[in-house]
Motif scaffolding. Structure first.
Motif, PDB file in Angstrom:
ATOM      1  N   PRO A 212     -27.557   7.293 -38.410  1.00  0.00           N
ATOM      2  CA  PRO A 212     -26.885   6.044 -38.790  1.00  0.00           C
ATOM      3  C   PRO A 212     -26.427   5.248 -37.586  1.00  0.00           C
ATOM      4  O   PRO A 212     -26.287   5.771 -36.483  1.00  0.00           O
ATOM      5  N   MET A 213     -26.195   3.969 -37.820  1.00  0.00           N
ATOM      6  CA  MET A 213     -25.578   3.142 -36.797  1.00  0.00           C
ATOM      7  C   MET A 213     -24.150   3.622 -36.600  1.00  0.00           C
ATOM      8  O   MET A 213     -23.491   4.053 -37.542  1.00  0.00           O
ATOM      9  N   THR A 214     -23.652   3.596 -35.378  1.00  0.00           N
ATOM     10  CA  THR A 214     -22.300   4.038 -35.093  1.00  0.00           C
ATOM     11  C   THR A 214     -21.445   2.837 -34.713  1.00  0.00           C
ATOM     12  O   THR A 214     -21.967   1.811 -34.297  1.00  0.00           O
ATOM     13  N   PRO A 215     -20.116   2.964 -34.878  1.00  0.00           N
ATOM     14  CA  PRO A 215     -19.255   1.825 -34.531  1.00  0.00           C
ATOM     15  C   PRO A 215     -19.450   1.408 -33.084  1.00  0.00           C
ATOM     16  O   PRO A 215     -19.699   2.255 -32.223  1.00  0.00           O
ATOM     17  N   PRO A 216     -19.352   0.128 -32.804  1.00  0.00           N
ATOM     18  CA  PRO A 216     -19.683  -0.358 -31.461  1.00  0.00           C
ATOM     19  C   PRO A 216     -18.715   0.106 -30.384  1.00  0.00           C
ATOM     20  O   PRO A 216     -19.120   0.444 -29.287  1.00  0.00           O
TER      21      PRO A 216
ATOM     22  N   ASN B 195     -20.148   4.755 -26.896  1.00  0.00           N
ATOM     23  CA  ASN B 195     -20.793   3.461 -27.101  1.00  0.00           C
ATOM     24  C   ASN B 195     -20.267   2.384 -26.165  1.00  0.00           C
ATOM     25  O   ASN B 195     -20.905   1.356 -25.976  1.00  0.00           O
ATOM     26  N   ALA B 196     -19.082   2.635 -25.601  1.00  0.00           N
ATOM     27  CA  ALA B 196     -18.533   1.697 -24.622  1.00  0.00           C
ATOM     28  C   ALA B 196     -19.017   1.998 -23.211  1.00  0.00           C
ATOM     29  O   ALA B 196     -18.674   1.290 -22.270  1.00  0.00           O
ATOM     30  N   GLY B 197     -19.803   3.040 -23.050  1.00  0.00           N
ATOM     31  CA  GLY B 197     -20.390   3.341 -21.748  1.00  0.00           C
ATOM     32  C   GLY B 197     -19.679   4.412 -20.951  1.00  0.00           C
ATOM     33  O   GLY B 197     -20.005   4.638 -19.782  1.00  0.00           O
TER      34      GLY B 197
END
Length: 228
Positions: A10-14, A50-52
């Motif tokens: 699934p797509m994950t929160p950004p 997801n923020a790196g």
């Protein structure tokens, strides 16, 4: 009910950080820790990753405990059980699939499977792997205590490096986990910006962060410097 042989990813929160803070390479390594490595720490894993930022997630419980049909009937799995296997176990019948979809557990398993293979237990990890983390964020006071105690009883590694252990006390439900995942991200970017002088700066950052957060979102923040 027919279960797919492999879960879709699934797509994950950004979990997007402020643009001016985004770096190509994360200077620090973060470990995020809850009880079962499926809700709070996994939310942190997704948002920070997801923020790196470089991040891994763990649990400190003796088993992975998931909400069942009553408080007396949790669904229990061993650490290391793949998230996909948990998903299949809890969706083996139409009745189970409907119930565990309603209470959100299937969604947690799907998200976990999108990030890594299985829950990992902090205390069972090799000291070399734990020692790579600069920061450990625990999402509950008793988990903070467990992480600190574990670091204090381990045999020191050759590097004997500092690990900054921080508690962001969070209720164990998906809504609170989502809120605190963003709070954790804010704090992690502050630590990342001071990565070259954390021994001095980390206690000041944590204290200032707690004072700022307490003005609008009461949250217990604890800090302990350990070495491994």
């Amino acid at each position: 009910m027919t279960v797919p042989t492999r879960l879709p990813r699934p797509m994950t929160p950004p979990g997007v950080a402020p643009q001016e803070n985004i770096k190509k390479d994360s200077k620090l390594s973060f470990g995020v820790v809850c009880s079962s490595n499926i809700n709070r720490s996994m939310e942190g894993h997704v948002v920070l990753g997801n923020a790196g930022l470089r991040v891994e997630s763990y649990g400190t419980g003796t088993q992975v405990r998931l909400p069942g049909r009553s408080a007396m009937e949790p669904r229990i799995f061993k650490f290391g059980t793949p998230y996909e296997e948990m998903y299949k176990s809890m969706s083996a019948t139409q009745d189970d699939a409907a119930f565990f979809a309603r209470n959100g557990v299937l969604q947690l398993c799907r998200r976990g499977a999108a990030v890594k293979r299985a829950p990992q237990r902090w205390q069972d990890m090799d000291s070399y792997d734990i020692g790579r983390h600069d920061i450990a964020i625990a999402f509950e006071e008793r988990i903070f205590d467990a992480v600190v105690e574990d670091l204090q009883v381990r045999e020191p590694t050759e590097d004997f490096s500092p690990i900054h252990v921080i508690c962001l006390d969070t209720k164990d439900n998906p809504h609170e986990a989502a809120l605190q995942g963003r709070v954790a991200l804010e704090l992690c970017w502050l630590l990342e910006a001071n990565a070259d002088d954390l021994i001095v700066k980390a206690p000041e950052i944590v204290e200032a962060f707690q004072q700022e957060r307490m003005t609008h979102t009461p949250i217990k923040v604890l800090y302990q410097l350990c070495y491994l």
